[in-house]
Design an enzyme around this catalytic site. Structure first.
Site, PDB file in Angstrom:
ATOM      1  N   GLY A  34       0.786  -1.224   0.000  1.00 41.70           N
ATOM      2  CA  GLY A  34       0.000   0.000   0.000  1.00 41.70           C
ATOM      3  C   GLY A  34       0.819   1.275   0.000  1.00 41.70           C
ATOM      4  O   GLY A  34       0.304   2.358  -0.256  1.00 41.70           O
ATOM      5  N   ARG A  35       2.106   1.171   0.290  1.00 44.44           N
ATOM      6  CA  ARG A  35       2.961   2.356   0.395  1.00 44.44           C
ATOM      7  C   ARG A  35       3.203   3.022  -0.957  1.00 44.44           C
ATOM      8  O   ARG A  35       3.547   4.198  -1.043  1.00 44.44           O
ATOM      9  CB  ARG A  35       4.305   1.950   1.024  1.00 44.44           C
ATOM     10  CG  ARG A  35       5.164   3.097   1.484  1.00 44.44           C
ATOM     11  CD  ARG A  35       6.539   2.585   1.905  1.00 44.44           C
ATOM     12  NE  ARG A  35       6.463   1.656   3.004  1.00 44.44           N
ATOM     13  CZ  ARG A  35       6.511   1.999   4.277  1.00 44.44           C
ATOM     14  NH1 ARG A  35       6.626   3.271   4.615  1.00 44.44           N
ATOM     15  NH2 ARG A  35       6.437   1.092   5.224  1.00 44.44           N
ATOM     16  N   CYS A  42      11.889  -0.913   6.319  1.00 47.51           N
ATOM     17  CA  CYS A  42      13.346  -1.041   6.244  1.00 47.51           C
ATOM     18  C   CYS A  42      13.934  -0.182   5.140  1.00 47.51           C
ATOM     19  O   CYS A  42      14.806   0.648   5.366  1.00 47.51           O
ATOM     20  CB  CYS A  42      13.728  -2.508   6.028  1.00 47.51           C
ATOM     21  SG  CYS A  42      15.487  -2.764   5.730  1.00 47.51           S
ATOM     22  N   SER A 146       5.665  -3.702  11.057  1.00 50.08           N
ATOM     23  CA  SER A 146       5.432  -3.030  12.330  1.00 50.08           C
ATOM     24  C   SER A 146       5.413  -1.525  12.144  1.00 50.08           C
ATOM     25  O   SER A 146       5.741  -1.011  11.073  1.00 50.08           O
ATOM     26  CB  SER A 146       6.519  -3.432  13.332  1.00 50.08           C
ATOM     27  OG  SER A 146       7.798  -3.049  12.855  1.00 50.08           O
ATOM     28  N   GLU A 188      20.963   5.070  17.064  1.00 50.03           N
ATOM     29  CA  GLU A 188      21.436   5.316  15.692  1.00 50.03           C
ATOM     30  C   GLU A 188      21.033   6.712  15.223  1.00 50.03           C
ATOM     31  O   GLU A 188      21.866   7.481  14.724  1.00 50.03           O
ATOM     32  CB  GLU A 188      20.879   4.254  14.738  1.00 50.03           C
ATOM     33  CG  GLU A 188      21.542   2.901  14.860  1.00 50.03           C
ATOM     34  CD  GLU A 188      21.152   1.936  13.758  1.00 50.03           C
ATOM     35  OE1 GLU A 188      21.689   0.825  13.752  1.00 50.03           O
ATOM     36  OE2 GLU A 188      20.316   2.299  12.892  1.00 50.03           O
ATOM     37  N   VAL A 238       9.200   8.970  31.515  1.00 50.73           N
ATOM     38  CA  VAL A 238       8.647  10.178  30.891  1.00 50.73           C
ATOM     39  C   VAL A 238       7.177  10.306  31.270  1.00 50.73           C
ATOM     40  O   VAL A 238       6.403   9.358  31.140  1.00 50.73           O
ATOM     41  CB  VAL A 238       8.805  10.125  29.357  1.00 50.73           C
ATOM     42  CG1 VAL A 238       8.079  11.297  28.701  1.00 50.73           C
ATOM     43  CG2 VAL A 238      10.285  10.126  28.970  1.00 50.73           C
ATOM     44  N   ARG A 274       8.798  -0.850  18.534  1.00 51.70           N
ATOM     45  CA  ARG A 274       7.825  -0.967  17.451  1.00 51.70           C
ATOM     46  C   ARG A 274       6.775  -2.014  17.822  1.00 51.70           C
ATOM     47  O   ARG A 274       7.025  -2.891  18.647  1.00 51.70           O
ATOM     48  CB  ARG A 274       8.525  -1.347  16.132  1.00 51.70           C
ATOM     49  CG  ARG A 274       9.537  -0.305  15.673  1.00 51.70           C
ATOM     50  CD  ARG A 274      10.180  -0.678  14.354  1.00 51.70           C
ATOM     51  NE  ARG A 274       9.239  -0.706  13.260  1.00 51.70           N
ATOM     52  CZ  ARG A 274       8.836   0.371  12.568  1.00 51.70           C
ATOM     53  NH1 ARG A 274       9.299   1.560  12.889  1.00 51.70           N
ATOM     54  NH2 ARG A 274       7.987   0.253  11.584  1.00 51.70           N
ATOM     55  N   ASP A 313       7.964  -8.891  11.317  1.00 49.50           N
ATOM     56  CA  ASP A 313       7.722  -8.140  12.541  1.00 49.50           C
ATOM     57  C   ASP A 313       6.346  -8.380  13.145  1.00 49.50           C
ATOM     58  O   ASP A 313       6.140  -8.152  14.341  1.00 49.50           O
ATOM     59  CB  ASP A 313       7.854  -6.630  12.273  1.00 49.50           C
ATOM     60  CG  ASP A 313       9.283  -6.171  12.104  1.00 49.50           C
ATOM     61  OD1 ASP A 313      10.181  -7.029  12.081  1.00 49.50           O
ATOM     62  OD2 ASP A 313       9.506  -4.958  11.985  1.00 49.50           O
ATOM     63  N   HIS A 445      46.415 -10.458   7.637  1.00 52.32           N
ATOM     64  CA  HIS A 445      47.047  -9.387   8.416  1.00 52.32           C
ATOM     65  C   HIS A 445      47.469  -8.271   7.469  1.00 52.32           C
ATOM     66  O   HIS A 445      47.999  -8.544   6.386  1.00 52.32           O
ATOM     67  CB  HIS A 445      48.284  -9.934   9.138  1.00 52.32           C
ATOM     68  CG  HIS A 445      49.062  -8.882   9.866  1.00 52.32           C
ATOM     69  ND1 HIS A 445      48.658  -8.359  11.069  1.00 52.32           N
ATOM     70  CD2 HIS A 445      50.217  -8.247   9.534  1.00 52.32           C
ATOM     71  CE1 HIS A 445      49.533  -7.449  11.463  1.00 52.32           C
ATOM     72  NE2 HIS A 445      50.499  -7.367  10.551  1.00 52.32           N
TER      73      HIS A 445
END
Length: 466
Positions: A34-35, A42, A146, A188, A238, A274, A313, A445
């Site tokens: 639907g977006r 993500c 989510s 983040e 809070v 979430r 999710d 190395h």
């Protein structure tokens, strides 16, 4: 009425990877989103745009905090925030188009619109213009993902009080930013704006950051963030927030009891987690009842309704894109009559700050609670030649192995590029590897990956370079 083997509701990492696998297996599959763009939270407003801003802000910070000058690179950087946001949008657009191409490549029908279940084997898609189409299918896969969890008393307007989506597109660099929640998303996004010049205060209900992270690792990580300028109010509840045209007044009080406090900020980011997204999904038409957290239960991805599956999710397990991807693949393989499996003990987690945090397997606290005897090997990045030469010596690698069998049980890392390196331990653990297997494997190395080997050596006490 269009007929399919599989109809997937949701075009995020679980949905689109599942669709690709279904196409590879020869199933007739449709994916509904639907977006208007595939990729889910993500790709559109989560993992990918945040990484674009983390990368850009890291370079800006290096240029302004003296790191470049220390390397002999003298510049006078100027922040162009609109361009930083534009390059983020360009990257996201390219990725969403790439996913759409993969749908065509694998013969997946991509249907734009909001999908809802309308009884057994039926999905109705409502298009942007309001028209509805009914699809008939043998299997329905719920992959709706989510949404940010709201916080009572704090109304998100995505102007002054923002959620993770709003924090990706602030119109200016705040002088001050309060982050509610010391989890992955908050730290983040807080890192992005701190690097660009904001004073960042993190308010967390618990008495520690990153719940679920190995305690020792969380402490190392918090020390690093504090050195960068983060301020922490831990054990704080809070109680409210008042937004105005110029900023926010946030109220909180100690969880343990005590006087209430107020803090002023230009913006407040609500990042307390979430919750599954099931709004308008028509679950009642097939008798599916989510639990009180909104989670749809599953048994090997099967819901309580015949022919209806669930991944990502919206069901149990960590809310991570790569977990959803694995579930999408396994689910389609089961639908196609093949074996499908996800090893939930080995889902890695990464925090893409600087330094990064990466973890897989059990924490020390979990092993103690289970009564499992274990050995620990640690190695600091200050002793790794590549990290030292690159001036990125913060952090450590910690390997936990069974005291009797030496099988690797958990790995927890803070340091440069550890998100890329955790995969080595994921493979080792998937094959039941011992710490000695990693310790006796030749690593190139000078690389940061040598720290992994040295930590593995440390399990049996023969670390050589620290």
């Amino acid at each position: 009425m269009a007929q399919y083997d599989v109809v997937i509701i949701g075009g995020g990492p679980g949905g689109y990877n599942g669709a690709i696998r279904a196409g590879q297996l020869g199933l007739k599959v449709a994916i509904i989103e639907g977006r208007g763009k595939l990729g889910g939270t993500c790709l559109n407003v989560g993992c990918m745009p945040s990484k674009a801003l983390l990368h850009a802000s890291e370079l800006y910070d290096a240029a302004t905090n003296g790191e470049f000058a220390k390397l002999g690179i003298e510049v006078k950087p100027k922040l162009n925030l609109p361009q930083m946001m534009a390059q983020k949008a360009d990257s996201v657009e390219a990725l969403t188009k790439g996913v759409e191409f993969l749908m065509k490549k694998n013969k997946v029908e991509y249907i734009k619109g909001w999908g809802r279940i309308a009884g057994p084997g039926k999905v109705v898609v409502k298009a942007e213009d309001g028209s509805e189409t009914t699809l008939e299918t043998q299997n329905i896969v719920i992959a709706t993902g989510s949404e940010p969890t709201p916080l009572p008393g704090v109304t998100v307007d995505n102007k002054r009080i923002v959620d993770s989506t709003g924090a990706l597109s602030l119109p200016e660099v705040p002088k001050s930013l309060v982050v509610i929640g010391a989890g992955v998303i908050g730290l983040e996004l807080g890192s992005v704006w701190r690097r660009l010049g904001a004073e960042v205060t993190v308010v967390e209900y618990l008495d520690r950051i990153c719940p679920g992270l190995d305690d020792d690792t969380a402490k190392v990580f918090q020390r690093s963030l504090t050195k960068q300028g983060f301020k922490f109010q831990l054990g704080a509840k809070v109680t409210g927030a008042k937004a105005s045209a110029k900023g926010v007044e946030l109220s909180f009080e100690p969880v343990a009891g005590g006087a209430a406090q107020t803090i002023s900020a230009d913006y407040v980011l609500v990042a307390i987690g979430r919750r599954p997204f099931t709004e308008g999904l028509g679950l009642e038409t097939v008798g599916i009842v989510p639990d009180k957290r909104g989670v749809i239960a599953n048994d090997h991805f099967k819901t309580t309704a015949p022919g209806v599956w669930v991944i990502g999710d919206v069901t149990s397990g960590p809310m991570l894109a790569h977990k959803a991807e694995d579930e999408g693949v396994a689910c389609m393989e089961l639908i196609a009559g093949k074996a499908g499996h996800v090893n939930y003990d080995l889902i890695p987690g990464v925090i893409y700050t600087k330094p990064e945090v990466a973890t897989v397997g059990k924490t020390e606290e979990e092993l103690k609670a289970a009564g499992i005897a274990y050995k620990v090997g640690k190695f600091p990045f200050t002793a790794n030649s590549r990290a030292k030469i690159n001036h990125e010596g913060e952090g450590q690698v910690k390997v936990l192995a069974d005291a009797a069998t030496d099988r690797i049980l958990g790995v927890h890392m803070v340091g440069p590029n550890v998100g890329d390196m955790i995969g080595e331990f994921c493979v080792a653990m998937e094959f039941g590897g011992a710490s000695e297997d990693v310790a006796r494997t030749c690593h190139p190395h000078p690389t940061r990956s040598e720290a992994l080997r040295q930590a593995a050596m440390g399990v049996e006490g023969w670390t050589m370079q620290a």
